[in-house]
Design an enzyme around this catalytic site. Structure first.
Site, PDB file in Angstrom:
ATOM      1  N   ASN A   1       1.269   6.681  -0.975  1.00  0.00           N
ATOM      2  CA  ASN A   1       1.386   6.685  -2.430  1.00  0.00           C
ATOM      3  C   ASN A   1       0.067   6.159  -3.015  1.00  0.00           C
ATOM      4  OD1 ASN A   1       2.102   6.343  -5.081  1.00  0.00           O
ATOM      5  ND2 ASN A   1       3.859   4.985  -4.688  1.00  0.00           N
ATOM      6  N   PHE A   2      -0.624   7.022  -3.727  1.00  0.00           N
ATOM      7  CA  PHE A   2      -1.936   6.629  -4.274  1.00  0.00           C
ATOM      8  C   PHE A   2      -1.786   5.697  -5.483  1.00  0.00           C
ATOM      9  CE2 PHE A   2      -4.876  10.376  -2.771  1.00  0.00           C
ATOM     10  CZ  PHE A   2      -4.317  10.344  -1.503  1.00  0.00           C
TER      11      PHE A   2
ATOM     12  N   HIS B   1      10.796   5.177  -8.087  1.00  0.00           N
ATOM     13  CA  HIS B   1       9.999   4.139  -7.432  1.00  0.00           C
ATOM     14  C   HIS B   1      10.226   2.808  -8.132  1.00  0.00           C
ATOM     15  CE1 HIS B   1       6.547   1.857  -5.996  1.00  0.00           C
ATOM     16  NE2 HIS B   1       6.556   2.689  -4.965  1.00  0.00           N
TER      17      HIS B   1
ATOM     18  N   GLU C   1      12.653   0.110  -0.171  1.00  0.00           N
ATOM     19  CA  GLU C   1      11.475  -0.746  -0.362  1.00  0.00           C
ATOM     20  C   GLU C   1      11.888  -1.996  -1.136  1.00  0.00           C
ATOM     21  OE1 GLU C   1       7.594   1.896  -0.588  1.00  0.00           O
ATOM     22  OE2 GLU C   1       8.511   1.689  -2.547  1.00  0.00           O
TER      23      GLU C   1
ATOM     24  N   ILE D   1       6.532  -5.361  -1.891  1.00  0.00           N
ATOM     25  CA  ILE D   1       5.576  -4.293  -2.209  1.00  0.00           C
ATOM     26  C   ILE D   1       4.207  -4.887  -2.536  1.00  0.00           C
ATOM     27  CG2 ILE D   1       4.990  -2.514  -3.922  1.00  0.00           C
ATOM     28  CD1 ILE D   1       7.950  -1.781  -4.050  1.00  0.00           C
TER      29      ILE D   1
ATOM     30  N   GLY E   1       4.505  -3.289   2.332  1.00  0.00           N
ATOM     31  CA  GLY E   1       3.699  -4.101   3.236  1.00  0.00           C
ATOM     32  C   GLY E   1       3.311  -3.429   4.540  1.00  0.00           C
TER      33      GLY E   1
ATOM     34  N   ALA F   1       1.256   2.247   0.528  1.00  0.00           N
ATOM     35  CA  ALA F   1       0.174   2.420  -0.430  1.00  0.00           C
ATOM     36  C   ALA F   1      -1.021   1.557  -0.056  1.00  0.00           C
ATOM     37  CB  ALA F   1       0.657   2.088  -1.844  1.00  0.00           C
TER      38      ALA F   1
HETATM   39  O1  G3P Z   1       5.308   3.452  -2.591  1.00  0.00           O
HETATM   40  C1  G3P Z   1       4.858   2.605  -1.601  1.00  0.00           C
HETATM   41  C2  G3P Z   1       4.910   1.225  -1.984  1.00  0.00           C
HETATM   42  O2  G3P Z   1       5.617   0.830  -3.078  1.00  0.00           O
HETATM   43  C3  G3P Z   1       4.634   0.212  -0.984  1.00  0.00           C
HETATM   44  O3  G3P Z   1       3.429  -0.305  -1.368  1.00  0.00           O
HETATM   45  O4  G3P Z   1       1.317  -1.418  -1.044  1.00  0.00           O
HETATM   46  O5  G3P Z   1       3.394  -2.373  -0.070  1.00  0.00           O
HETATM   47  O6  G3P Z   1       2.420  -0.297   0.890  1.00  0.00           O
HETATM   48  P1  G3P Z   1       2.585  -1.160  -0.318  1.00  0.00           P
END
Ligand code: G3P
Length: 215
Positions: free
Chosen positions: A4-5, A87, A134, A139, A174, A195
Site C-alpha cells: 500500500n503506497f 482501510h 490489521e 499500523i 508492522g 506499507a
Molecule cells: O495497508 C497496510 C498498512 O495499513 C500497514 O501499514 O506501515 O504497518 O505496513 P504498515
C-alpha cells in the site's frame, strides 16, 4: 503481497512510478500488488504494465454528479484490477462495501480491511476477494502483527474461512521482513498487506527482496 503506497512521499508521483517498476522487477513466485493513489494510477500502470495495480479506495458510484468520489469504472479504465476498501485510515460502512461488491465486475479484486476478527467476519459474509486484518495500533509501527498478536491472525483466518471459504485472508501492520511474511502464512493467511516496511525502507528493492525471500 500487497504494498500500500498510502500517501507516503517515497511512493507518490515519480517515486510511485519508480517503486512500481522496482516491484515489477522483483524475481519471485509470490504475487505482488501495488495499491496506489488514484492520482498515480494511470502513470504507474503505464510504467509497470506487468505489475498488478490496485486502488487504495473506490466508491460505489457511477458516471454522473459525484464530485470528488472515485468511480470504479474510471479506475478500471486506467488499469486498476482491484482495490482496498475500509482501510483503517479510510473507514466506510458495511453498506458501502456491499454496494461496491455489487457494482464491480466479478474478477475485480476487492480486499476489505478489518480492525479485528469480528469486523473480519462481518466483511467476509459479503464475500470480497480478500479480508485483511490489521490492528490499527500496530499500523506503521516496528513490531509485526505476526509477533505482537499472532492470535488475531490465526483467529481471523479461521473465522473468515468458517464464514465463507471463497474469501482469502491477509494480515498486516508492522510487517517488515521475510520472516514476518513466512509467519503470516504459517498462521493461516495467504499473504500480507504492508506499507512502511517498503515505502520507508532505506533501500526499497532490498526490502522487497527480503520480504519475498522465504516464500
Ligand atoms: O495497508 C497496510 C498498512 O495499513 C500497514 O501499514 O506501515 O504497518 O505496513 P504498515
Amino acid at each position: 503481497m500487497v504494498v500500500n503506497f498510502k500517501t507516503y512521499q517515497e511512493a507518490h508521483g515519480a517515486s510511485a512510478v519508480s517503486l512500481a517498476r522496482t516491484m515489477e522487477g522483483i524475481e519471485t513466485n509470490a504475487r505482488l500488488v501495488a495499491a496506489v493513489s488514484p492520482l498515480d494510477l494511470a502513470q504507474v500502470v503505464q510504467a509497470a504494465p506487468n505489475l498488478e495495480v490496485w486502488c487504495q479506495h473506490i466508491d460505489p458510484i457511477g458516471f454522473g454528479s459525484n464530485t470528488g468520489w472515485i468511480n470504479p469504472d474510471t479506475a478500471i479504465h486506467w488499469g486498476a484490477t482491484g482495490t482496498l476498501i475500509n482501510h483503517a485510515e479510510h473507514k466506510v460502512s458495511l453498506e458501502h462495501v456491499a454496494m461496491l461488491l455489487d457494482q464491480v465486475p466479478e474478477d475485480f479484486q476487492v480486499c476489505a480491511c478489518a480492525a479485528d476478527t469480528d469486523e473480519a467476519r462481518a466483511l467476509a459474509a459479503l464475500v470480497p476477494t480478500y479480508v485483511a486484518v490489521e490492528p490499527p495500533e500496530l499500523i506503521g509501527g516496528d513490531v509485526s502483527v505476526t509477533s505482537a498478536d499472532p492470535g488475531i491472525v490465526s483467529r481471523t483466518a479461521d473465522a473468515v474461512r468458517e464464514t465463507d471459504e471463497r474469501v482469502g485472508v491477509l494480515c498486516g501492520a508492522g510487517v517488515k521482513t521475510g520472516a514476518d511474511v513466512e509467519m503470516a502464512v504459517e498462521l493461516g493467511t495467504s499473504g500480507v498487506l504492508l506499507a512502511s516496511g517498503v515505502t520507508k525502507a532505506a533501500d526499497q528493492e532490498d526490502s522487497l527482496k527480503d520480504l519475498v525471500s522465504l516464500l
